[in-house]
Design a protein around this motif. Structure first.
Motif, mmCIF file in Angstrom:
data_model
loop_
_atom_site.group_PDB
_atom_site.id
_atom_site.type_symbol
_atom_site.label_atom_id
_atom_site.label_comp_id
_atom_site.label_asym_id
_atom_site.label_seq_id
_atom_site.Cartn_x
_atom_site.Cartn_y
_atom_site.Cartn_z
ATOM 1 N N PRO A 55 58.732 42.782 23.759
ATOM 2 C CA PRO A 55 57.694 43.203 24.755
ATOM 3 C C PRO A 55 56.987 43.289 26.146
ATOM 4 O O PRO A 55 57.215 41.594 25.257
ATOM 5 C CB PRO A 55 57.014 43.878 23.556
ATOM 6 C CG PRO A 55 57.300 43.195 21.901
ATOM 7 C CD PRO A 55 58.738 42.111 22.434
ATOM 8 N N PRO A 56 56.877 43.231 26.582
ATOM 9 C CA PRO A 56 55.985 42.832 27.930
ATOM 10 C C PRO A 56 54.847 42.081 27.208
ATOM 11 O O PRO A 56 54.178 43.188 26.154
ATOM 12 C CB PRO A 56 55.834 43.782 28.740
ATOM 13 C CG PRO A 56 55.458 45.345 28.047
ATOM 14 C CD PRO A 56 56.975 45.293 26.831
ATOM 15 N N ARG A 57 53.985 41.366 27.925
ATOM 16 C CA ARG A 57 53.404 40.740 27.753
ATOM 17 C C ARG A 57 51.918 41.353 27.878
ATOM 18 O O ARG A 57 51.713 42.973 28.678
ATOM 19 C CB ARG A 57 52.086 39.882 28.438
ATOM 20 C CG ARG A 57 53.560 38.454 28.363
ATOM 21 C CD ARG A 57 52.496 37.326 29.426
ATOM 22 N NE ARG A 57 53.010 35.931 28.640
ATOM 23 C CZ ARG A 57 53.288 35.315 29.395
ATOM 24 N NH1 ARG A 57 52.821 35.154 31.303
ATOM 25 N NH2 ARG A 57 53.817 33.936 29.689
ATOM 26 N N LYS A 58 50.624 41.837 26.930
ATOM 27 C CA LYS A 58 49.692 42.760 26.796
ATOM 28 C C LYS A 58 48.767 41.870 28.147
ATOM 29 O O LYS A 58 48.492 41.150 28.460
ATOM 30 C CB LYS A 58 48.689 41.884 25.639
ATOM 31 C CG LYS A 58 49.297 42.915 24.268
ATOM 32 C CD LYS A 58 47.388 43.215 23.409
ATOM 33 C CE LYS A 58 47.609 44.720 23.038
ATOM 34 N NZ LYS A 58 47.412 45.306 21.581
ATOM 35 N N ARG A 59 48.215 43.286 28.514
ATOM 36 C CA ARG A 59 47.600 42.878 29.875
ATOM 37 C C ARG A 59 46.135 42.296 29.642
ATOM 38 O O ARG A 59 46.026 42.965 28.181
ATOM 39 C CB ARG A 59 47.064 44.627 30.275
ATOM 40 C CG ARG A 59 46.331 45.095 31.111
ATOM 41 C CD ARG A 59 45.818 45.901 31.563
ATOM 42 N NE ARG A 59 45.120 46.319 32.685
ATOM 43 C CZ ARG A 59 43.584 45.835 32.742
ATOM 44 N NH1 ARG A 59 43.071 45.993 31.068
ATOM 45 N NH2 ARG A 59 43.034 45.938 33.986
ATOM 46 N N ARG A 60 45.458 41.266 30.080
ATOM 47 C CA ARG A 60 44.325 41.102 29.541
ATOM 48 C C ARG A 60 43.921 41.816 30.499
ATOM 49 O O ARG A 60 43.208 42.341 31.404
ATOM 50 C CB ARG A 60 44.451 39.609 30.177
ATOM 51 C CG ARG A 60 43.828 38.742 29.311
ATOM 52 C CD ARG A 60 44.068 37.210 29.626
ATOM 53 N NE ARG A 60 42.402 37.043 30.935
ATOM 54 C CZ ARG A 60 42.559 36.020 32.120
ATOM 55 N NH1 ARG A 60 44.145 35.509 31.872
ATOM 56 N NH2 ARG A 60 41.807 35.926 32.703
ATOM 57 N N PRO A 61 42.719 42.157 29.873
ATOM 58 C CA PRO A 61 41.298 43.466 30.374
ATOM 59 C C PRO A 61 40.383 42.149 31.311
ATOM 60 O O PRO A 61 40.273 41.262 30.829
ATOM 61 C CB PRO A 61 40.601 44.035 29.458
ATOM 62 C CG PRO A 61 41.120 43.330 27.714
ATOM 63 C CD PRO A 61 42.034 42.309 28.127
ATOM 64 N N THR A 62 40.740 43.375 32.809
ATOM 65 C CA THR A 62 39.710 42.046 33.465
ATOM 66 C C THR A 62 38.186 43.193 33.789
ATOM 67 O O THR A 62 38.200 44.304 33.579
ATOM 68 C CB THR A 62 40.068 42.135 34.344
ATOM 69 O OG1 THR A 62 40.946 43.666 35.487
ATOM 70 C CG2 THR A 62 41.833 40.833 34.407
#
Length: 140
Positions: A105-112
């Motif tokens: 699975p794609p990497r989880k998005r790091r919230p910014t």
């Protein structure tokens, strides 16, 4: 001996686990269409295979669940006039489908957060816009 279906460098499906069915195809071919079994159906029992490690098998079963019928996946190919080319097309499609299904699975998005400068810019634009609208108001 038929060669196995290569999905990735580490994963391949033995030819014995692939089931082929041939039938008459519609489409190009003229009168030959009425006599040759050029349409190909490739069936692969994903739920019962030992070719995939358990983790990859579970991932593939989850991702391909809408396409599975009783744990098997069927690919049909009839775009070419020859059975051989349709067989190759079906093999390539199955390999691509399995490759996408077992991909990590794609990497989880790091919230910014927006930068301080971006926030200040947005607020100053809002103030400017509200001032323009305030000056357009009719007083009277």
């Amino acid at each position: 001996m038929p060669e196995p279906l290569t999905v990735t460098a580490a994963v391949s499906v033995p030819e014995a686990e692939l089931s082929w069915r041939f039938s008459r195809s519609s489409g190009p071919g003229g009168q030959g269409v009425n006599t040759t079994d050029s349409r190909v159906e490739l069936t692969f029992d994903l739920a019962g295979t030992d070719a995939l490690p358990p983790a990859l098998k579970a991932r593939a079963l989850a991702r391909l669940a809408p396409r599975l019928v009783g744990g098997t996946i069927t690919i049909a190919a009839s775009e070419f006039r020859s059975q051989l080319r349709n067989r190759e097309a079906a093999r390539m499609r199955l390999a691509q489908l399995l490759r996408e299904a077992i991909a990590p699975p794609p990497r989880k998005r790091r919230p910014t957060k927006p930068s301080r400068g971006a926030v200040e810019h947005r607020l100053s634009d809002k103030k400017h816009r509200s001032a323009v609208k305030r000056l357009r108001r009719f007083e009277g």
